[in-house]
Design an enzyme around this catalytic site. Sequence first.
Site, PDB file in Angstrom:
ATOM      1  CD  GLU A 178      37.080  38.137  45.621  1.00  0.00           C
ATOM      2  OE1 GLU A 178      36.348  37.938  46.601  1.00  0.00           O
ATOM      3  OE2 GLU A 178      36.816  38.966  44.736  1.00  0.00           O
ATOM      4  CG  ASN A 221      40.159  36.850  39.335  1.00  0.00           C
ATOM      5  OD1 ASN A 221      40.892  37.549  38.653  1.00  0.00           O
ATOM      6  ND2 ASN A 221      38.950  37.234  39.720  1.00  0.00           N
ATOM      7  CG  HIS A 258      37.656  46.119  41.518  1.00  0.00           C
ATOM      8  ND1 HIS A 258      36.730  46.262  40.519  1.00  0.00           N
ATOM      9  CD2 HIS A 258      37.775  44.787  41.729  1.00  0.00           C
ATOM     10  CE1 HIS A 258      36.299  45.070  40.140  1.00  0.00           C
ATOM     11  NE2 HIS A 258      36.923  44.158  40.852  1.00  0.00           N
ATOM     12  CD  GLU A 287      36.624  40.509  39.015  1.00  0.00           C
ATOM     13  OE1 GLU A 287      36.061  41.275  39.827  1.00  0.00           O
ATOM     14  OE2 GLU A 287      36.763  39.299  39.221  1.00  0.00           O
ATOM     15  CG  ASP A 289      35.571  48.657  38.633  1.00  0.00           C
ATOM     16  OD1 ASP A 289      36.519  48.607  39.442  1.00  0.00           O
ATOM     17  OD2 ASP A 289      34.495  48.065  38.831  1.00  0.00           O
TER      18      ASP A 289
END
Length: 478
Positions: A178, A221, A258, A287, A289
Amino acid sequence: MNSHAPAERAGRSGRPTRSRVLRQLRRAAVLGAAAVLASTGLVATASTAEAASTLGAAAAEKGRYFGAAVAANHLGESTYVSTLNREFTSVTAENEMKWDALEPNRNSFQFATADRIASHARGQGMKLRGHTLVWHSQLPGWVQNLQTNDLRSAMNNHINQVMAHYRGQIDSWDVVNEAFEDGSSGARRNSVFQQRLGNGWIEEAFRTARQADPNAKLCYNDYNTDNWSHAKTQAVYAMVRDFTSRGVPIDCVGFQAHFNSGNPVPSNYHTTLQNFADLGVDVQITELDIAGSGQQQAEQYRGITQACLAVSRCNGITVWGIPDHYSWRSGDTPLLFDRNYNKKAAYTAVLEALGGSNSGGDDGGGDDGGGDDGGNGATCTATYTQTDRWGDRFNGQVTVTATGGPISGWSVPVTVASPQRISSTWNGSPTWDGSGNVMTMRPNGNGTLSAGSSTSFGFTVMANGNWSQPRIGACSVS
């Protein structure tokens, strides 16, 4: 998981917050984004008789892993662990490998909790993703207060010490996490690393990481890099293109993925993955979701899975948690299992997209599926555990449990992936198919089990270079 930090959503650790699928709706385009993703048309569904019945096994048949983020404090919960072991082939530590967890005080490292996750993954023959080495969030206070030379020394020392500790155990490391701002600027995030080390700090981190563990894949990432047209996506792409052109060691790019109603799966998601892959790096969904429920959530999960399958350099998918109530955004019910470990419609959508078959239905509780004995309600379940591992082989144990009533016999199929071979068995009578890869185990003598009671059988697998977990089929009452 990370801060996932758009300002409009706040979650834990300062992060942004952001049954069975009906077969006749299988190709439905509930969202335009999901429809576009599904339009790749590259995924064929295996026949029910041959299809894998778990996420990890189905992904493995497509040459990919299917992973989950794991919290060490849940590894004492039997249903959590049995679901993890049954369904997933890769593990990411949710928080235990972040800087504040591993090095709370300068040059004083605490690996015990993270080692618990690493040991579990190793014992199950799972891949281990390292998350994360350098990130502006979840930093101990002593790092924030360092000036330029001290900060550079501390960053490189942290990378070297952590990667040395896990050398040979990590498949992929999120080296930098990030590092770009949201919005339209495409700018680097104004972190302590950017402020004091300048634009070269990301490159330096990757070069240090390559020397620390030459065999681990090194990833960048980030979140909100899913839409190809967004400035942040383009900024990360430009950095990766620059790195690959100059020989800066970068092997993969992680897409956190996300999603919710305000940030749905973009229609050009496949384009994003493919364009990064065309730079010569792997892409990983790290990651995943998706907020929501029912068919709408299921179709978005299906589309993401199909997009990964359509890109040859997409190594695999990691969902950020196992049951909904342990998610960092639990109110959004964003995962594949509900709080009772029942398989959700999203689970079935992913499994079918991978070519598998949810033959056990949407029942949960961590069981591996079962059969009945002609309608009297008696069933059995089979749960796998790896018990030992050596340099060329490992032992597996399958526990068979009678549920719903007593049973007088059972059978459990066990499939190993070529070139693996089962070299010995115990506590059961095996039969083999023509390939030698599928063993069906039955009781050795009396197979009677009272309701709720268990028995177990074991076997040794010669790995022959393949350490993937055997696929345990549904237990059938005979």
